[in-house]
Design a protein around this motif. Structure first.
Motif, short mmCIF file in Angstrom:
data_model
loop_
_atom_site.label_atom_id
_atom_site.label_comp_id
_atom_site.label_asym_id
_atom_site.label_seq_id
_atom_site.Cartn_x
_atom_site.Cartn_y
_atom_site.Cartn_z
N PRO A 1 0.80 -1.23 0.00
CA PRO A 1 0.00 0.00 0.00
C PRO A 1 0.83 1.29 0.00
O PRO A 1 0.32 2.36 -0.28
N ALA A 2 2.13 1.16 0.27
CA ALA A 2 2.97 2.35 0.25
C ALA A 2 3.46 2.68 -1.15
O ALA A 2 4.02 3.75 -1.40
N ASP A 3 3.27 1.76 -2.09
CA ASP A 3 3.77 1.96 -3.45
C ASP A 3 2.89 2.93 -4.23
O ASP A 3 1.68 3.02 -3.98
N PRO A 4 3.49 3.63 -5.20
CA PRO A 4 2.68 4.52 -6.05
C PRO A 4 2.08 3.75 -7.22
O PRO A 4 2.50 2.63 -7.51
N VAL A 5 1.09 4.37 -7.86
CA VAL A 5 0.60 3.87 -9.14
C VAL A 5 0.87 4.98 -10.14
O VAL A 5 0.48 6.13 -9.92
N THR A 6 1.57 4.66 -11.20
CA THR A 6 2.03 5.72 -12.13
C THR A 6 1.25 5.67 -13.44
O THR A 6 1.36 4.70 -14.19
N ALA A 7 0.50 6.71 -13.72
CA ALA A 7 -0.23 6.77 -14.99
C ALA A 7 0.77 6.78 -16.13
O ALA A 7 1.79 7.47 -16.06
N GLY A 8 0.49 6.01 -17.16
CA GLY A 8 1.39 5.93 -18.31
C GLY A 8 2.24 4.68 -18.27
O GLY A 8 2.79 4.27 -19.29
N ALA A 9 2.39 4.08 -17.10
CA ALA A 9 3.21 2.87 -17.00
C ALA A 9 2.55 1.75 -17.79
O ALA A 9 1.33 1.65 -17.86
N HIS A 10 3.38 0.88 -18.37
CA HIS A 10 2.84 -0.26 -19.11
C HIS A 10 2.84 -1.50 -18.24
O HIS A 10 3.61 -1.62 -17.29
N LEU A 11 1.90 -2.41 -18.57
CA LEU A 11 1.62 -3.54 -17.71
C LEU A 11 2.15 -4.85 -18.30
O LEU A 11 2.04 -5.08 -19.51
N PHE A 12 2.70 -5.66 -17.43
CA PHE A 12 3.25 -6.95 -17.85
C PHE A 12 2.88 -8.01 -16.84
O PHE A 12 2.67 -7.72 -15.66
N ALA A 13 2.86 -9.27 -17.29
CA ALA A 13 2.70 -10.38 -16.36
C ALA A 13 3.97 -10.45 -15.52
O ALA A 13 5.04 -10.02 -15.96
N PRO B 1 10.40 2.08 -16.97
CA PRO B 1 11.79 1.92 -17.42
C PRO B 1 12.62 3.20 -17.35
O PRO B 1 13.83 3.12 -17.23
N LEU B 2 11.96 4.35 -17.38
CA LEU B 2 12.74 5.59 -17.32
C LEU B 2 13.50 5.69 -16.00
O LEU B 2 14.59 6.22 -15.94
N GLU B 3 12.85 5.21 -14.95
CA GLU B 3 13.52 5.25 -13.65
C GLU B 3 13.98 3.87 -13.23
O GLU B 3 14.39 3.68 -12.08
N GLY B 4 13.86 2.90 -14.11
CA GLY B 4 14.31 1.54 -13.81
C GLY B 4 13.54 0.90 -12.67
O GLY B 4 14.09 0.13 -11.90
#
Lengths: 977, 93, 185
Positions: free
Chosen positions: A892-904, A952-955
């Motif tokens: 729950p402390a993690d962010p959700v970043t709009a624009g990020a792509h999703l993978f299995a 990937p921009l911030e790895g």
């Protein structure tokens, strides 16, 4: 003696100015160039590549050498031609492009290394070693690049723009232009006369000849006095018409305040002129003759020298020589002698040349070299291989005249070579429609020819418009021909300059020929000849003639490069039209803006709108605190938000319902009066275009809403459908976005709050259910409209009143709802709540998504023809599996970043494994963590699964759980309470 | 450019928004057989001529009429303009 | 009568009047506006006795005026009736037409001068309209600094400028700046 007698300067006033810190004086009527020459100053700059000492070459806007930084501080302007800078009291100018003093430029070492700096050297050097490029070569080149330096401070001046309309636009106020303007204006038509100079008269001011029985400037003054008195004629002085655009539209820059120490109102004005007919009377520009070391300070165009002597009474040296291949150069010599200047030689390649005055004539001769690095001292004359040196401090060079046909060629009109004129003349056809050329610009360059040609051109242009005009009485004037002899350059070993500003020599043209850069467009770009701020005005024709000699083709076969606007440089500031800072573009304010600002709201730009983003309260230190509070308060009590910005379109008519049925994918004609329906609008290619609501106020009356961003485009689209696709339908449209202020009132206490403002209206759930609408009055009789729709997922309404009452209504709602927890909320909280409910908005409707992806596939009716429905059935569209889901971080402390792509999880993050992307994200105070919405391959069957969002921009990678997009009140019970 | 508006006379192109080929007026019948291939052509295929072109302009900063303008794309000469509504109604006959 | 207080389009309690040199600029907050669009088969009405003008025209009679805004469409003005439901009144005069309230859709600036010269000078700085061909009785929508505006020539020395109400500040800034520069020049 460098200041002669006569001249069009006001000797009763003295102006002080400085050049490179040294003080001088001049007079009103002087340019910086004429004043410097009158003070004996010949060295004014250093050349671009080789840093060779250079002097004033011309007397007008074609000047290639005398570029200075004019003024200081924030108003310092580099690359100002000293030849067009009007002298004013306190003018400061500094020379450009040297390290160390002008007389001792440290970068003159470039001249010694010149074999390495020949044309095209940058294509061959700075290649190796590769690592040196970024660290050494590029910084070096950047430092050396350009001529002057900018102030790097904000421009303190104001700029303006305007629109002018006329029957006849006359470009150029010399002999031809004045005759044309007189002819036309006397007939009563609307005329605009534009000239780039601060005085009308053109070359008439530069000659010693008489017009009739008076000096030419006197005739000019009389003509001008008449023109000024005519109300149908407008004179634009200091105005360059820089481009010929379509359909008689011309761009012009008026230098309103450039000649003043500080402008009174604006500095420059951009004029958009729409003219029915146009006469280009822009005169001609002289060309020089390249010879060895032809670029020393003191060497200038002979016609310019004549102008300095007559108009400005200036000559910077005692001894003058003239090198001329025509009779016009002899006129300069004769005029100089008449003014008491010693002419030490007139050198003419024509063996049968005749003197036009008392001066030593060297016929059948050419200039083959010069001496005097910081200022001309001697000239070498060669006849039949026998050279002699003679003294001269100034050499006037006369190589012929090139008509200024640029504007006539702006529409790809190709000029035609005239053997008789030894010059290019405007093409007889193919230039801008409605434009004719007159005077020297048309090859009719003698004074008498220019006057008659200008008058006749005006008469013909007016006749074209069905208006008859009389030719004016024109004074008798000189009709002496030039008798031009073609001498394109003097062959020799040492460098001979062609384009002074970009430092291009005859050798460079030979190199271009050798490297097979022979077509003129290649010659230009490979050598950079003609690409500097003067656009090769004094060089281009000579250069292509040299290339013609090398290739063995004729000059017409070689041709010219393409002419493009602007004729002379135009500042970015004036093209901008004047508005900067907060007024750079229009700003739209919502009806409750005053109240929100008084509450301390923070505003955000949403397109042209300023919307309240959030309303901080005392004690809140971060925006998140504020937004969390607004969201919680709305869902716990009642929140109010100004939603006026969403587009509103009034749709009326017998066929309004049928029309909306075709515009929206879902049915609209079946909507009952008094009800509202969500509308899904597709593009014809099957993708989602926009969404909104349709409210049916009457059988023949709907109010339709759009998203804020798409209000304009959707209205355009609706008019297209109405006028172009279904003109047989009886439907009328008009936008009402601004007319009605609209507020969202949302939360469990929404009904109770509204009961306090509506006038006797039954708001019970039975009388006014979810998705109802009605006209009513509020606050003691104010007409209003109420819609029970919800973006937040709460019990919610939207209340509309005439916009002038919006501010007061917002204040009233917050005030009377205090005990109900009434809370104003902004776009941030609006966004959080709609994400919490899983409502699609702009991010989900980005033009790449479909109804199917949004989970609205069933809304697309197969029973009616509507825009986009057929194309939704394409195989590729139907095979799409990505669907809208909710996303929540595992931690729950993690962010959700709009624009990020999703993978299995555990899969390589590459294009082939890409399963979707996150469209919207926010922090949800209800869920207690960040949440998001996104499209995921087969997402609706993967609820509960953990996937990875890649950054990937911030790895980085984040583990997210796939959930329902309805984070709050998933059953939707609150809406229907 | 100046667009010769049939009702208002010549108006500067700045007042207009450009859409594209006037073939957009020929929208296929969405309920007919073979609608899908017809729509694919309608949405994606254009002749894009270098020369005379009939095209749609919207008088956004004007009377909000759609116009069918006949323009030479090489020279920008405009040969005529009519109300798109009139063109569309004629097409229906 | 409601107890809510209205704001002017520029956000003040009272509408602005300002004199700049020979020009006076006044926000006309009292003008009611409603659009009138013909429906199929409906003849052209004469609301309140007014003959509706043709393309590019503006006609006035006794406190009511109308200007053409598109084929079969007009904007009707009613001086001083902004607080009333003028759209309803107009609908009663044109039952078979589509009528919509527009009063607060536009901000209206009345610009007056003693004669035509300052009006023409202002026009040529603001809009791409041929001032000469824009005689009294003319009305056009055109662009002003990226915004759409209606321009009406009510008289030789009287211009009205209508723009989106929400952009009132930007439009006023443009008018004021142009007027000040004309005065200073």
């Amino acid at each position: 003696m460098t200041r002669l007698s006569g001249g069009l300067i006001d000797r009763s006033k003295t102006l002080r100015f400085s050049f490179n810190g040294q003080g001088y004086t001049g007079h009103p009527g002087d340019t910086l160039a004429s004043a410097l020459l009158a003070n004996g100053v010949r060295l004014v700059g250093r050349s671009f590549k080789y840093h060779r000492p250079r002097g004033i070459f011309a007397a007008g806007s074609e000047e290639p050498n005398a570029l200075v930084i004019l003024r200081g501080g924030a108003r310092a302007e580099p690359n100002t031609r000293a030849t067009v800078a009007e002298l004013f009291e306190g003018l400061e100018a500094t020379s450009q492009n040297h390290v160390g003093p002008l007389g001792f430029d440290l970068l003159a070492v470039n001249d010694l290394l010149s074999p390495f700096f020949a044309a095209g050297f940058y294509y061959k050097t700075f290649m190796w070693p590769k690592v040196f490029w970024e660290k050494l070569y590029e910084p070096m080149i950047r430092r050396a690049a350009g001529l002057g330096a900018m102030s790097m401070q904000p421009d303190p001046d104001a700029y303006d723009k305007g629109f002018l309309h006329c029957d006849l636009l006359v470009i150029g106020g010399g002999a031809a232009g004045l005759a044309a303007a007189l002819t036309a204006a006397r007939s009563g038509v609307r005329v605009i006369l534009a000239d780039e100079d601060f005085r009308l008269g053109g070359r008439l001011l530069a000659e010693g000849e008489a017009l009739g029985d008076r000096p030419a400037p006197d005739w000019v003054a009389e003509a001008e006095a008449e023109l000024v008195s005519l109300p149908n004629l407008r004179i634009l002085r200091r105005t360059t018409v820089f481009g010929a655009f379509d359909h008689g539209i011309y761009g012009a820059v008026e230098r309103v305040g450039d000649h003043l120490p500080t402008p009174a109102t604006v500095r420059q004005t951009l004029w958009r002129i729409t003219a029915k007919r146009i006469i280009l009377a822009a005169g001609a520009t002289e060309r020089h003759i390249p010879f060895a070391n032809n670029d020393r300070p003191g060497i200038m165009l002979a016609g310019a020298l004549r102008a300095y002597v007559h108009r400005w009474a200036a000559c910077p040296a005692d001894k003058v020589a003239i090198f001329t291949s025509n009779d016009d150069g002899h006129r300069t010599a004769a005029d100089l002698v008449a003014k008491g200047v010693q002419v030490t030689a007139v050198i003419d390649p024509r063996r049968d040349a005749k003197a036009l005055g008392q001066y030593p004539l060297f016929a059948g001769s050419v200039v083959t070299d010069t001496k005097g690095r910081l200022g001309l001292s001697h000239v070498q004359i060669t006849r039949d291989a026998a050279p002699v040196w003679i003294k001269a401090g100034v050499l006037g060079v006369a190589g012929g005249w090139n008509p200024n046909l640029h504007l006539a060629s702006h529409h790809r009109g190709r000029p035609e070579w005239s053997e008789a004129h030894q010059a290019f003349l405007p093409a007889p056809a193919g230039g801008p429609p409605g434009l004719t050329v007159a005077g020297a610009a048309a090859g009719q360059g003698t004074t008498q020819a220019a006057l008659m040609n200008g008058a006749e051109a005006a008469r013909a242009a007016l006749a074209d418009l069905g208006i008859s005009a009389n030719l004016p009485d024109l004074p008798a004037a000189s009709d002496a021909k030039g008798n031009q002899h073609p001498l394109w350059h003097v062959p020799g070993k040492a460098r001979a300059w062609v384009d002074f500003q970009n430092d291009v020599t005859v050798k460079d043209i030979k190199l271009a020929h050798q490297e097979n850069m022979r077509p003129v467009e290649h010659l230009k770009r490979w050598t950079t000849l003609g690409m500097a701020t003067d656009q090769g005005k004094t060089a281009n024709v000579t250069a292509l003639a040299v290339m013609a000699e090398l290739t063995g083709q004729s000059i017409p076969q070689t041709g010219t490069t393409i002419f493009r606007p602007p004729y002379t440089p135009v500042s970015m500031a004036v093209l901008g039209g004047g508005d900067t800072g907060p007024h750079f573009r229009p700003r739209r304010l919502t009806p409750s803006h005053e109240w929100a600002a008084a509450q301390g709201a923070v505003f955000v730009e949403v397109g042209q709108w300023m919307r309240a983003q959030y309303f901080p309260r005392p004690g809140e230190t971060t925006w998140r605190q504020t937004v969390d509070r607004e969201v919680l308060a709305t869902r716990a009590g009642v929140g109010i938000c100004d939603v006026t910005t969403l587009g509103k379109v009034d749709v009326q008519g017998r066929d309004a319902g049928a029309f909306l049925d075709r515009l929206y994918a879902n049915p609209m004609a079946s909507l009952k009066v008094g009800m509202v329906r969500y509308g899904l609008m597709l593009r014809e290619d099957g993708h989602v275009y926009d969404d909104g609501t349709c409210a049916r106020l009457a059988e023949d009356h709907y109010v339709v809403t759009t998203t804020t961003a798409q209000a304009g485009p959707v209205y355009r689209h609706m008019e297209f459908a109405r006028q172009c696709l279904w003109p047989e339908l009886d439907v009328q449209l008009i936008s009402t976005t601004d007319a009605w202020a609209q507020f969202s009132v949302a939360g469990p206490n929404a009904r109770r709050l509204l009961e306090r403002v509506v006038d006797g209206f039954d708001l019970s759930n039975e009388a006014f259910p979810f998705m109802a609408c009605a006209p009513l009055t509020v606050c003691g009789g104010l007409r209003a409209r109420l819609f029970r729709i919800s973006f937040s997922g709460e019990l919610a309404y939207e209340l509309a009143v005439p916009a002038r009452y919006g501010n007061a209504l917002m204040a009233r709602l917050v005030q009377v709802g205090a005990d109900l927890g009434a809370t104003p909320y902004g776009t941030e909280a609006l966004g959080v709540m709609r994400i919490e409910k899983g409502h699609a908005a702009g991010n989900e409707l980005n033009g790449q998504t479909t109804a199917q992806m949004l989970g609205m596939g069933k809304m697309v009716s197969a029973k009616k023809d509507a825009i986009g429905t057929v194309m939704t059935r394409r195989e590729g569209m139907l095979a799409e599996t990505r669907a809208l889901v909710g996303l929540q971080p595992v931690d729950p402390a993690d962010p959700v970043t709009a624009g990020a792509h999703l993978f299995a999880e555990g899969v390589a993050q590459d294009t082939w494994s890409d399963q979707g992307w996150i469209t919207s994200a926010c922090f949800s105070p209800h869920v207690g963590s960040a949440i998001g919405l996104g499209f995921l391959a087969s997402g609706t069957t993967r609820l509960g699964e953990v996937i990875v969002a890649a950054n990937p921009l911030e790895g980085k990678s984040t583990r997210l759980r796939v959930v329902s997009p309805h984070f709050v009140d998933p059953e939707g019970g609150r809406l229907r309470d | 450019m100046l667009i010769p508006h049939p009702l208002l006379g010549p108006r500067d192109a700045q007042e207009f928004t450009y859409l594209g080929d006037a073939s957009l007026l020929n929208r296929p019948d969405g309920m007919a057989e073979g609608a899908l291939p017809a729509f694919c052509d309608y949405v994606y295929l254009r002749d894009n001529p270098a020369g005379i072109h009939r095209e749609l302009w919207f008088h956004e900063q004007g009377d909000r009429s759609w116009l069918v303008v006949t323009r030479n794309t090489l020279t920008h000469e405009i040969l005529g303009a009519e109300l798109a509504r009139d063109v569309a109604l004629r097409r229906q006959k | 009568m409601t107890d809510l207080s209205p704001l002017s389009a520029l956000g003040d309690a009272l509408p602005l009047t300002i004199a700049i040199g020979p020009l006076t600029i006044r926000e006309n907050a009292g003008m009611a506006l409603a659009s009138l669009t013909l429906r199929q088969g409906s003849g052209e009405p004469q609301p309140f006795g007014l003959h509706l003008p043709g393309p590019g025209g503006w006609k006035a009679t006794d406190g009511i005026a109308a200007f053409w805004i598109g084929p079969g469409a007009w904007m009707v003005e009613a001086e001083g009736r902004a607080e009333s439901d003028f759209a309803a009144a107009l609908k009663a005069e044109a039952r078979h037409c589509s009528v919509s309230e527009q009063t607060d859709g536009c901000v209206m600036f009345e610009i007056t001068a003693a004669d035509a010269a300052p009006i023409r000078a202002l026009l040529e700085k603001l809009v791409n309209l041929d001032a000469q061909g824009f005689a009294p009785g003319s009305a056009r929508r055109t662009g002003l600094e990226h915004m759409s505006v209606f321009v009406i020539r009510r008289a030789e020395g009287h211009l009205a400028l209508l723009a989106m109400r929400s952009a009132a500040g930007s439009v006023f800034h443009a008018i004021e700046t142009a007027a000040r520069r004309l005065t200073a020049a």
